[in-house]
Design a protein around this motif. Structure first.
Motif, PDB file in Angstrom:
ATOM      1  N   LEU A 200       0.826  -1.205   0.000  1.00 26.69           N
ATOM      2  CA  LEU A 200       0.000   0.000   0.000  1.00 26.69           C
ATOM      3  C   LEU A 200       0.864   1.260   0.000  1.00 26.69           C
ATOM      4  O   LEU A 200       2.034   1.216   0.377  1.00 26.69           O
ATOM      5  CB  LEU A 200      -0.898   0.023   1.248  1.00 26.69           C
TER       6      LEU A 200
ATOM      7  N   GLY B 216       6.174   2.081   2.789  1.00 17.86           N
ATOM      8  CA  GLY B 216       7.639   2.196   2.821  1.00 17.86           C
ATOM      9  C   GLY B 216       8.304   1.545   1.615  1.00 17.86           C
ATOM     10  O   GLY B 216       9.497   1.243   1.654  1.00 17.86           O
TER      11      GLY B 216
ATOM     12  N   THR C  76       8.277  -2.914   7.691  1.00 26.43           N
ATOM     13  CA  THR C  76       8.927  -1.612   7.910  1.00 26.43           C
ATOM     14  C   THR C  76       8.487  -0.992   9.235  1.00 26.43           C
ATOM     15  O   THR C  76       7.538  -1.445   9.869  1.00 26.43           O
ATOM     16  CB  THR C  76       8.567  -0.633   6.773  1.00 26.43           C
TER      17      THR C  76
ATOM     18  N   LYS D  79      16.794   1.347   0.064  1.00 24.26           N
ATOM     19  CA  LYS D  79      17.623   0.628   1.049  1.00 24.26           C
ATOM     20  C   LYS D  79      18.183  -0.652   0.442  1.00 24.26           C
ATOM     21  O   LYS D  79      19.354  -0.995   0.642  1.00 24.26           O
ATOM     22  CB  LYS D  79      16.779   0.263   2.279  1.00 24.26           C
TER      23      LYS D  79
ATOM     24  N   THR E  55       9.069   2.782  -1.477  1.00 25.51           N
ATOM     25  CA  THR E  55      10.117   3.571  -2.130  1.00 25.51           C
ATOM     26  C   THR E  55      11.365   3.610  -1.249  1.00 25.51           C
ATOM     27  O   THR E  55      12.485   3.413  -1.734  1.00 25.51           O
ATOM     28  CB  THR E  55       9.593   4.997  -2.428  1.00 25.51           C
ATOM     29  N   THR E  56      11.140   3.834   0.024  1.00 26.80           N
ATOM     30  CA  THR E  56      12.274   3.862   0.958  1.00 26.80           C
ATOM     31  C   THR E  56      13.001   2.520   0.947  1.00 26.80           C
ATOM     32  O   THR E  56      14.226   2.462   0.844  1.00 26.80           O
ATOM     33  CB  THR E  56      11.771   4.168   2.392  1.00 26.80           C
TER      34      THR E  56
ATOM     35  N   GLN F 252      10.589  11.318  -5.775  1.00 24.29           N
ATOM     36  CA  GLN F 252      11.097  10.767  -4.503  1.00 24.29           C
ATOM     37  C   GLN F 252      12.125   9.667  -4.773  1.00 24.29           C
ATOM     38  O   GLN F 252      13.177   9.605  -4.120  1.00 24.29           O
ATOM     39  CB  GLN F 252       9.926  10.202  -3.684  1.00 24.29           C
TER      40      GLN F 252
ATOM     41  N   ASP G 131      11.162   0.421  14.055  1.00 24.13           N
ATOM     42  CA  ASP G 131      11.767   1.330  15.030  1.00 24.13           C
ATOM     43  C   ASP G 131      10.692   2.101  15.800  1.00 24.13           C
ATOM     44  O   ASP G 131      10.971   2.697  16.824  1.00 24.13           O
ATOM     45  CB  ASP G 131      12.695   2.334  14.315  1.00 24.13           C
TER      46      ASP G 131
ATOM     47  N   GLY H 136      14.120   2.391  10.293  1.00 24.51           N
ATOM     48  CA  GLY H 136      14.325   3.837  10.330  1.00 24.51           C
ATOM     49  C   GLY H 136      14.187   4.423   8.941  1.00 24.51           C
ATOM     50  O   GLY H 136      14.013   3.697   7.966  1.00 24.51           O
ATOM     51  N   GLU H 137      14.262   5.759   8.867  1.00 29.83           N
ATOM     52  CA  GLU H 137      14.074   6.416   7.575  1.00 29.83           C
ATOM     53  C   GLU H 137      15.356   6.466   6.750  1.00 29.83           C
ATOM     54  O   GLU H 137      15.313   6.624   5.542  1.00 29.83           O
ATOM     55  CB  GLU H 137      13.530   7.827   7.800  1.00 29.83           C
TER      56      GLU H 137
HETATM   57  P1  GDP Z   1       5.578   4.150  -0.180  1.00 34.94           P
HETATM   58  O1  GDP Z   1       4.392   5.051  -0.422  1.00 34.94           O
HETATM   59  O2  GDP Z   1       5.164   2.749   0.084  1.00 34.94           O
HETATM   60  O3  GDP Z   1       6.607   4.240  -1.255  1.00 34.94           O
HETATM   61  O4  GDP Z   1       6.241   4.636   1.187  1.00 34.94           O
HETATM   62  P2  GDP Z   1       7.517   5.569   1.449  1.00 34.94           P
HETATM   63  O5  GDP Z   1       8.771   4.835   1.135  1.00 34.94           O
HETATM   64  O6  GDP Z   1       7.311   6.893   0.790  1.00 34.94           O
HETATM   65  O7  GDP Z   1       7.459   5.720   3.032  1.00 34.94           O
HETATM   66  C1  GDP Z   1       6.407   6.386   3.693  1.00 34.94           C
HETATM   67  C2  GDP Z   1       6.978   7.085   4.932  1.00 34.94           C
HETATM   68  O8  GDP Z   1       7.450   6.118   5.847  1.00 34.94           O
HETATM   69  C3  GDP Z   1       8.152   8.000   4.622  1.00 34.94           C
HETATM   70  O9  GDP Z   1       8.042   9.155   5.413  1.00 34.94           O
HETATM   71  C4  GDP Z   1       9.370   7.173   5.042  1.00 34.94           C
HETATM   72  O10 GDP Z   1      10.452   7.972   5.438  1.00 34.94           O
HETATM   73  C5  GDP Z   1       8.816   6.383   6.195  1.00 34.94           C
HETATM   74  N1  GDP Z   1       9.494   5.082   6.404  1.00 34.94           N
HETATM   75  C6  GDP Z   1       9.713   4.099   5.515  1.00 34.94           C
HETATM   76  N2  GDP Z   1      10.332   3.049   6.093  1.00 34.94           N
HETATM   77  C7  GDP Z   1      10.521   3.391   7.415  1.00 34.94           C
HETATM   78  C8  GDP Z   1      11.089   2.708   8.553  1.00 34.94           C
HETATM   79  O11 GDP Z   1      11.563   1.570   8.509  1.00 34.94           O
HETATM   80  N3  GDP Z   1      11.053   3.404   9.736  1.00 34.94           N
HETATM   81  C9  GDP Z   1      10.532   4.661   9.834  1.00 34.94           C
HETATM   82  N4  GDP Z   1      10.540   5.257  11.032  1.00 34.94           N
HETATM   83  N5  GDP Z   1       9.986   5.294   8.791  1.00 34.94           N
HETATM   84  C10 GDP Z   1       9.982   4.685   7.594  1.00 34.94           C
END
Ligand code: GDP
Length: 295
Positions: free
Chosen positions: A107, A111, A247, A118, A113-114, A146, A250, A275-276
């Motif tokens: 969804l 996380g 994800t 990673k 993209t993050t 992003q 933390d 973490g981010e």
């Molecule tokens: P996407 O929409 O599935 O691509 O989600 P994103 O990668 O944009 O992540 C959504 C938010 O969650 C962003 O603000 C990220 O920085 C944060 N995020 C992603 N993975 C982690 C994690 O492992 N820990 C924390 N604290 N934040 C995370």
């Protein structure tokens, strides 16, 4: 991580510490508290019940290690069962393709993209891997930007085609680009929605069929508890994915997703996000997580 669960299990297991031997009564008393701790951590009822039943059978069974005191024995049995519940062995990812294609699902906000960044960073640091990141979210230009920001940060090329509305065409072109340019891993980040809908499922299923990834990973926010498990089920029904990425471990997460997902979809958790930052990622080790939960 899982502090509340750790505390409650510790208290539950403490009950046996003063006892000289295992009896049906003190085992039942302990396991009632263990079950309560699991339910409080948002583990689903069936899973929690099966868990305590198995531990009970082992505690009362023949193969009990009599050299251990009841308290130690119960800690060992609960730890072993937590490890099993989380998948037992560490599960790796298949990087045998050339290029190896990894598809991210999940969804919006989970996380993806993050984690794509990673994983690219993690593989790039292995030296033998030259990853390519692919932006396949055709609905949100900001999502493409992003991924470019992430790519720049870690020094990994990002393939995108802003304005192209066909994610299958983008993914296919990206793979051709990877082959021409010596990328041996292709990580495809896809669009997500805030809730599961048919169009999203059809779209990702079409991408999946077209690019035939070695690894389809389902990315899920561990803070969403039982919803994480339900979402996993819905994605698995359509994609039959290979593994889960959990994800935001933390954060103040209770643990239910980590403990229930394997038993519900029968797919291993392969990575965790903690973490981010791009470095905040770990391969998931069930036994180490069980050790951590039991302190
Ligand atoms: P996407 O929409 O599935 O691509 O989600 P994103 O990668 O944009 O992540 C959504 C938010 O969650 C962003 O603000 C990220 O920085 C944060 N995020 C992603 N993975 C982690 C994690 O492992 N820990 C924390 N604290 N934040 C995370």
């Amino acid at each position: 991580m899982f502090d509340n669960l750790s505390d409650k299990l510790d208290k539950a297991l403490h009950v046996l510490k003063g006892h000289g031997q295992i009896t049906e009564v003190n085992v039942a008393e302990t396991l009632k508290e263990v079950r309560r701790a699991l339910l409080d951590a948002d583990v689903n009822f069936k899973t929690a019940k099966a868990f305590t039943n198995t531990v009970k059978e082992k505690a009362m069974g023949q193969d009990v290690l009599t050299s251990l005191k009841p308290g130690q024995l119960m800690v060992k049995l609960v730890k072993d069962e937590l490890t099993t519940l989380m998948g037992g062995e560490t599960a790796g990812i298949d990087l045998s393709g050339n290029p190896s294609i990894i598809l991210m699902s999940g969804l919006q906000g989970s996380g993806k993209t993050t984690f794509s960044g990673k994983l690219a960073n993690y593989l790039k640091n292995k030296k033998t891997k030259k990853p390519l990141l692919v932006a396949c979210d055709v609905y949100r230009p900001a999502a493409i930007d992003q991924l470019h920001v992430v790519g720049e940060q870690i020094g990994v090329e990002v393939f995108s085609d802003k304005g192209n509305q066909d994610p299958v065409a983008i993914a296919t072109a990206a793979i051709a680009h990877a082959k021409e340019n010596g990328h041996n891993v292709v990580i495809v980040d896809t669009a997500g929605r805030l809730a599961i809908d048919e169009q999203m499922m059809t779209e990702i299923s079409n991408i999946h069929k077209a690019i035939q990834p070695q690894e389809t990973l389902f990315v899920v926010d561990s803070m969403t508890g039982q919803d994480a498990v339900n979402t996993a089920k819905a994605f698995n029904d359509v994609l039959n994915f290979d593994g889960v990425v959990l994800t935001k471990l933390d954060g103040d997460t209770r643990g239910g997703a980590a403990l229930s997902i394997k038993s519900v979809v029968d797919k291993p958790i392969k990575f965790i996000g903690t973490g981010e930052k791009m470095e905040a990622v770990d391969v998931f080790h069930p036994s180490r997580m069980a050790d951590r939960i039991l302190g």
